[in-house]
Design a protein around this motif. Structure first.
Motif, short mmCIF file in Angstrom:
data_model
loop_
_atom_site.label_atom_id
_atom_site.label_comp_id
_atom_site.label_asym_id
_atom_site.label_seq_id
_atom_site.Cartn_x
_atom_site.Cartn_y
_atom_site.Cartn_z
N GLY A 105 -17.21 -84.10 30.84
CA GLY A 105 -16.98 -85.12 31.39
C GLY A 105 -18.48 -86.09 31.55
N HIS A 106 -19.43 -85.36 30.88
CA HIS A 106 -20.71 -85.94 31.13
C HIS A 106 -21.09 -86.76 30.03
CE1 HIS A 106 -20.39 -82.28 33.70
NE2 HIS A 106 -21.13 -83.13 34.75
N ASP A 107 -22.30 -87.48 30.32
CA ASP A 107 -22.56 -88.40 29.36
C ASP A 107 -23.95 -88.22 28.73
OD1 ASP A 107 -20.81 -90.31 30.36
OD2 ASP A 107 -22.22 -90.81 32.05
N LEU A 108 -24.24 -88.63 27.35
CA LEU A 108 -25.28 -88.13 26.35
C LEU A 108 -25.74 -89.23 25.81
CD1 LEU A 108 -26.69 -85.92 25.02
CD2 LEU A 108 -24.68 -85.71 23.40
N ILE A 109 -27.24 -89.16 25.62
CA ILE A 109 -27.92 -90.10 24.71
C ILE A 109 -28.70 -89.40 23.76
CG2 ILE A 109 -29.70 -91.84 24.41
CD1 ILE A 109 -29.10 -92.99 27.17
N VAL A 110 -28.40 -89.51 22.27
CA VAL A 110 -29.40 -88.88 21.34
C VAL A 110 -30.06 -89.89 20.57
CG1 VAL A 110 -29.25 -87.43 19.15
CG2 VAL A 110 -27.42 -87.02 21.31
N ALA A 111 -31.45 -89.60 20.41
CA ALA A 111 -32.23 -90.38 19.54
C ALA A 111 -32.66 -89.62 18.82
CB ALA A 111 -33.48 -91.01 20.24
N SER A 228 -24.58 -96.25 17.48
CA SER A 228 -23.15 -96.23 17.66
C SER A 228 -22.89 -95.36 18.98
CB SER A 228 -22.72 -95.12 16.62
OG SER A 228 -22.71 -95.64 15.42
N ILE A 229 -21.67 -95.69 19.41
CA ILE A 229 -21.14 -95.23 20.87
C ILE A 229 -20.08 -94.63 20.76
CG2 ILE A 229 -22.59 -96.87 22.09
CD1 ILE A 229 -19.95 -98.22 22.39
N ILE A 230 -19.73 -93.60 21.41
CA ILE A 230 -18.66 -93.00 21.47
C ILE A 230 -18.00 -92.78 22.91
CG2 ILE A 230 -17.18 -90.60 20.88
CD1 ILE A 230 -20.50 -91.23 19.29
N GLN A 231 -16.70 -93.01 22.94
CA GLN A 231 -16.00 -92.62 24.35
C GLN A 231 -15.27 -91.83 23.94
OE1 GLN A 231 -15.25 -95.25 27.97
NE2 GLN A 231 -13.34 -95.18 27.08
N ARG A 237 -19.26 -90.65 27.78
CA ARG A 237 -19.91 -91.66 26.70
C ARG A 237 -21.12 -91.01 26.14
NH1 ARG A 237 -18.54 -97.15 30.61
NH2 ARG A 237 -16.52 -97.15 30.16
N ILE A 238 -21.07 -91.35 24.86
CA ILE A 238 -22.22 -90.84 24.21
C ILE A 238 -22.92 -92.15 23.24
CG2 ILE A 238 -23.03 -89.44 22.25
CD1 ILE A 238 -20.40 -87.91 22.86
N LEU A 239 -24.16 -92.20 23.40
CA LEU A 239 -24.89 -93.10 22.45
C LEU A 239 -25.63 -92.18 21.40
CD1 LEU A 239 -26.93 -96.25 23.60
CD2 LEU A 239 -27.98 -94.44 21.93
N ILE A 240 -25.90 -92.64 20.22
CA ILE A 240 -26.52 -92.07 19.16
C ILE A 240 -27.04 -93.20 18.45
CG2 ILE A 240 -26.23 -90.77 17.00
CD1 ILE A 240 -23.87 -89.36 18.09
N SER A 241 -28.45 -92.96 18.30
CA SER A 241 -29.46 -93.97 17.48
C SER A 241 -30.26 -93.15 16.61
CB SER A 241 -30.33 -94.65 18.56
OG SER A 241 -31.60 -95.26 18.31
N TRP A 280 -23.47 -99.34 30.38
CA TRP A 280 -22.05 -98.81 29.74
C TRP A 280 -22.06 -97.34 29.52
CZ3 TRP A 280 -20.07 -96.48 25.61
CH2 TRP A 280 -18.72 -96.32 25.62
N ILE A 281 -22.98 -97.00 29.19
CA ILE A 281 -23.01 -95.41 28.86
C ILE A 281 -23.00 -94.44 30.01
CG2 ILE A 281 -24.71 -93.62 28.03
CD1 ILE A 281 -23.25 -94.96 25.66
#
Length: 433
Positions: A105-111, A228-231, A237-241, A280-281
């Motif tokens: 249930g934790h959030d992630l940002i990947v660049a 892109s984002i994923i819930q 929530r995940i953000l991928i750039s 949001w993320i």
């Protein structure tokens, strides 16, 4: 002596607290970097998170001491991977540990960028995003590039094709295009949870700008996603750039003019785009909670342990949305409740009083068994709500049925008329000669 013992016993809780392991903050974020220089070159993005109350912990991605959890408890609420070239994480972190982190249930940002490692690509693939297989390929656009003093190879793109969602970006429109320079990706068609929030233009394609294109590129046009984002189904929530430079101070401060447009913006839309998207993320926007679920018979206040068929009941629930500072009433007209046993016997749209309370009333169906009140609410940009409450439904007891029902009057008449006829027949037969 007794006084010294008393003082010592009183200090024991304080001593235990002082020497206990540090507890993780509710808003602590682990940031893994390729190089500590990124901490200063991307400081505007990091400072925006700090100003909103997040505690950022910076480490090199190959630091042998890093860990996501200790004694079975996660130490961080979110993870930012600004380490596109890392081949192997340090400490106890690997791709499986990061995916378990999200599954919890934790959030992630990947660049990523043009030098993205196989490890970063693997994490993105597991999240439903596929980067271009060509390691030298970047997104090129000869029509929607950012105008600069040196035209270059048109890999610096000015994109304004955002997803239309106020809950993700807020109500304030992003006026300036976003600068992007990096690799493109496509969405896995079997994954319905992935959304493009920043897309390439129809003239874009993914290729190596330093070599001649001899075959059709694998990624072209609007099928290329830049961000892109994923819930996930657990609301992580995940953000991928495909661009690490997207988050940089240089892109935040740069002016931008999109090719073919006469308007030159003094500042790109990167800062507003990422600040709003990060809200949001990290669940500062679009996060719902449901509380105070109640049901009872009409005219009563207490929740019964069992209902009877054909009872009239009332159902209510309160739904609130997190605004970033407080819980505020969530107002919508599409929240529904099901009275469910194997399939929904009753489906009702809930009314709202505009203060967060949703309610309805209906009659229990003429079927007995074990039912559930179910609320399954899913809406773009919002965390999903899944509520269920079980309740049995019984039939009428033998003494609860009506004694005389209108539908049986013909049968009652037939019975009594036969009794009267038999009495007359008997009397005539006995007393007639």
């Amino acid at each position: 002596m007794s006084k010294l013992i008393f003082v010592f016993l009183a200090l024991i809780p304080l001593l235990c607290t002082s020497f206990s392991p540090e507890k993780p903050s509710d808003r602590r974020i682990l940031v893994l970097l390729d190089d500590f220089a990124i901490k200063s070159s991307h400081s505007l993005f990091f400072n925006s998170l700090k100003s909103r109350g997040f505690d950022l912990q910076f480490h090199l991605a190959d630091d042998p001491k890093i860990a996501l959890q200790r004694y079975g408890q996660y130490l961080y609420d979110a993870l930012i991977l600004f380490s596109p070239t890392i081949e192997r994480f340090g400490g106890s972190i690997d791709a499986a540990a990061i995916l378990d982190f999200v599954d919890s249930g934790h959030d992630l940002i990947v660049a990523a960028d043009s030098n993205a490692s196989d490890l970063i690509r693997e994490i993105a693939t597991e999240c439903g995003v596929d980067f271009d297989e060509d390691p030298a390929a970047v997104v090129v656009d000869h029509s929607a590039y950012a105008v600069s003093a040196t035209e270059g190879d048109h890999t610096l793109i000015a994109s304004d094709d955002f997803i239309k969602s106020d809950v993700i970006f807020g109500s304030k429109k992003i006026e300036a295009p976003v600068l992007f320079q990096g690799i493109g990706h496509s969405l896995n068609p079997t994954n319905s949870l992935v959304l493009k929030v920043l897309s390439a233009s129809p003239s874009a394609f993914s290729a190596n700008p330093k070599s001649k294109v001899t075959s059709p590129p694998s990624l072209t046009g609007t099928s290329i996603s830049l961000v892109s984002i994923i819930q996930a189904r657990n609301n992580a929530r995940i953000l991928i750039s495909g661009s690490l430079s997207l988050f940089s101070n240089r892109f935040f401060r740069s002016g931008v003019q999109k090719a073919g447009s006469p308007t030159k913006h003094e500042k790109s839309g990167n800062e507003q785009f990422l600040n709003e998207l990060s809200k949001w993320i990290f669940h500062e926007r679009g996060h719902l909670k449901a509380v105070n679920v109640q049901h009872h018979k009409v005219g009563e206040a207490n929740e019964p342990a069992i209902y009877r068929i054909n009872d009239n009941l009332e159902y209510s629930v309160e739904v609130y949305e997190w605004s970033g500072t407080a819980w505020e009433p969530y107002v919508a007209d599409d929240v529904q409740v099901q009275f469910y046993m194997m399939s929904p016997y009753v489906l009702k749209t809930l009314s709202t009083d505009g203060k967060g309370r949703y309610f309805t009333s209906f009659k229990v169906p003429d079927v007995y068994g074990v039912f559930q009140f179910k609320v399954e609410y899913e809406k773009l940009g919002y965390t999903s709500l899944s509520l269920s409450k079980q309740i049995p439904v019984r039939p009428f007891r033998h003494n609860e049925y009506e004694r005389f029902i209108p539908a049986a009057y013909p049968y009652y008449g037939a019975s009594f008329s036969m009794m009267v006829g038999f009495f007359i027949f008997t009397a005539v037969h006995l007393y007639s000669k």
